[in-house]
Enzyme design. Structure first.
Site, PDB file in Angstrom:
ATOM      1  N   LYS A 173      45.189  42.612  32.483  1.00 18.56           N
ATOM      2  CA  LYS A 173      44.300  42.131  31.534  1.00 18.56           C
ATOM      3  C   LYS A 173      44.372  40.499  31.576  1.00 18.56           C
ATOM      4  CE  LYS A 173      42.954  42.804  26.464  1.00 18.56           C
ATOM      5  NZ  LYS A 173      43.544  43.395  25.284  1.00 18.56           N
ATOM      6  N   HIS A 174      43.401  39.700  31.295  1.00 17.95           N
ATOM      7  CA  HIS A 174      43.366  38.429  31.699  1.00 17.95           C
ATOM      8  C   HIS A 174      42.164  37.564  31.163  1.00 17.95           C
ATOM      9  CE1 HIS A 174      41.373  39.672  35.356  1.00 17.95           C
ATOM     10  NE2 HIS A 174      40.887  38.303  35.516  1.00 17.95           N
ATOM     11  N   LEU A 175      41.916  36.677  30.517  1.00 16.89           N
ATOM     12  CA  LEU A 175      40.818  36.123  30.208  1.00 16.89           C
ATOM     13  C   LEU A 175      40.938  34.750  31.043  1.00 16.89           C
ATOM     14  CD1 LEU A 175      42.099  36.597  27.225  1.00 16.89           C
ATOM     15  CD2 LEU A 175      39.906  35.964  26.839  1.00 16.89           C
TER      16      LEU A 175
END
Length: 360
Positions: A173-175
């Site tokens: 998970k990453h932005l």
């Protein structure tokens, strides 16, 4: 007592680390040309970035495995976002807490190894979390806080690709964050022009694909717990609208969701949130969510794939082939986005307000 800023002093750290990583060769910046394609009908100043050198970069289809940020061998999948981090790309890490009694969530900020925009960086969860899970209230708060802090000197835009058809290819998970050179993203003025009379009401922009927007205007006196709750609720409102819209489509236009129209099909198939693909764009002033039906647009004449991620729905599209660039110019960016999105809410939908765009 003043709550400490999230990732305090991040701006100078980003600039220094980017310069060092570029000099060391740990970060690969690709030159590109930006073509402005203003849409005359709706007035959005779309940007198409042409980067032919990226055509040589490995993709998932090559069997070599890659993502927005790094490549990995197919026989031994690696997680480039797991500690220990590549030091030249590491900027900072911090445990963000909602309040003093909260155990918090730990994040790291890493530079994007392959970038076409200087200082393109990532906010990643320190512990592995699936990219297919929605953003938590604390994750939305952390991303918004980073934008707010950096915005004092240079405006940025954050985006989140969620699901198989969203343009995401890294499971951790990453932005992602990019600086906005002129201080405004292409959609900013369009959103301002169509915002509802009641700013707390989510709304759909008059576009040929489904989209949901929530303005961000928290009370200036809000505490951190209040801010986390407020931002989390704004995001959940958009998720709820997307789920409801998909449910309606499963009954009225199942083909738009790739469902069999046969009566034996269950109307609720594919409604699980973890199965959905969507893109999220976040600025200091709004959250914008777009559900997806497919990742790539195929050009009509050459059948060249143009992968679209969240940046496309912020008005910025990347192409790697000159023929694809020419065909995107011909059809227009709006048609490209329409083909990879879902049909919009009908203007007579019960969720629409009297002006046709407010959502109850």
């Amino acid at each position: 007592m003043t709550t400490p800023a999230v990732f305090a002093g991040l701006g100078p750290k980003l600039k220094a680390q980017y310069t060092a990583a570029l000099k060391a060769g740990s970060l690969l910046f690709t030159e590109s040309d930006v073509v402005e394609l203003d849409d005359e009908d709706i007035g959005i100043p779309f940007e198409v970035r042409y980067a032919p050198a990226l055509a040589k970069k490995p993709t998932k289809a090559d069997g070599k495995g890659t993502n927005d940020d790094d490549a990995r061998p197919a026989d031994k999948p690696a997680d480039p976002f797991a500690p220990p981090y590549q030091q030249d790309l590491f900027v900072a890490e911090e445990t963000v807490k909602e309040d003093d009694d909260d155990s918090g969530e730990s994040f790291a900020i890493l530079l994007n190894k392959f970038c076409v925009t200087p200082r393109h960086f990532l906010l990643v969860t320190k512990e592995f979390r699936k990219q297919t899970t929605p953003l938590s209230p604390l994750e939305v708060f952390t991303a918004w806080s980073v934008l707010k802090q950096l915005g004092a000197r240079e405006k940025h835009l954050a985006f989140f690709n969620c699901g198989d058809e969203s343009g995401a290819s890294q499971p951790h998970k990453h932005l992602q964050f990019i600086p906005i050179s002129n201080g405004m993203a292409p959609f900013d003025s369009f959103i301002d022009a169509h915002k509802p009379a009641k700013p707390q009401t989510p709304f759909q922009l008059p576009l040929p694909y489904a989209n949901f927007t929530a303005l961000i205007d928290p009370p200036s006196s809000a505490s951190r717990p209040d801010l986390v709750s407020y931002l989390g609720q704004r995001f959940v409102e958009l998720l709820d609208l997307m789920i409801d819209h998909r449910r309606r489509l499963s009954l009225s236009d199942p083909a738009a969701l790739g469902l069999d129209a046969d009566a034996s099909e269950q109307p609720t198939r594919g409604i699980r949130l973890s199965d959905m693909s969507y893109n999220v764009v976040l600025t200091q002033r709004y959250l914008h969510l777009v559900p997806r039906r497919r990742e790539k647009y195929l050009t009509a004449r050459s059948s060249l794939p143009v992968s679209i991620n969240s940046l496309g729905f912020a008005g910025m599209v990347l192409v790697k082939d000159e023929r694809a660039l020419d065909e995107v110019k011909e059809v227009g960016v709006l048609e490209v986005l329409k083909q990879v999105g879902l049909p919009p809410l009908d203007i007579v939908d019960a969720h629409l307000g009297e002006d046709g765009n407010e959502l109850a």
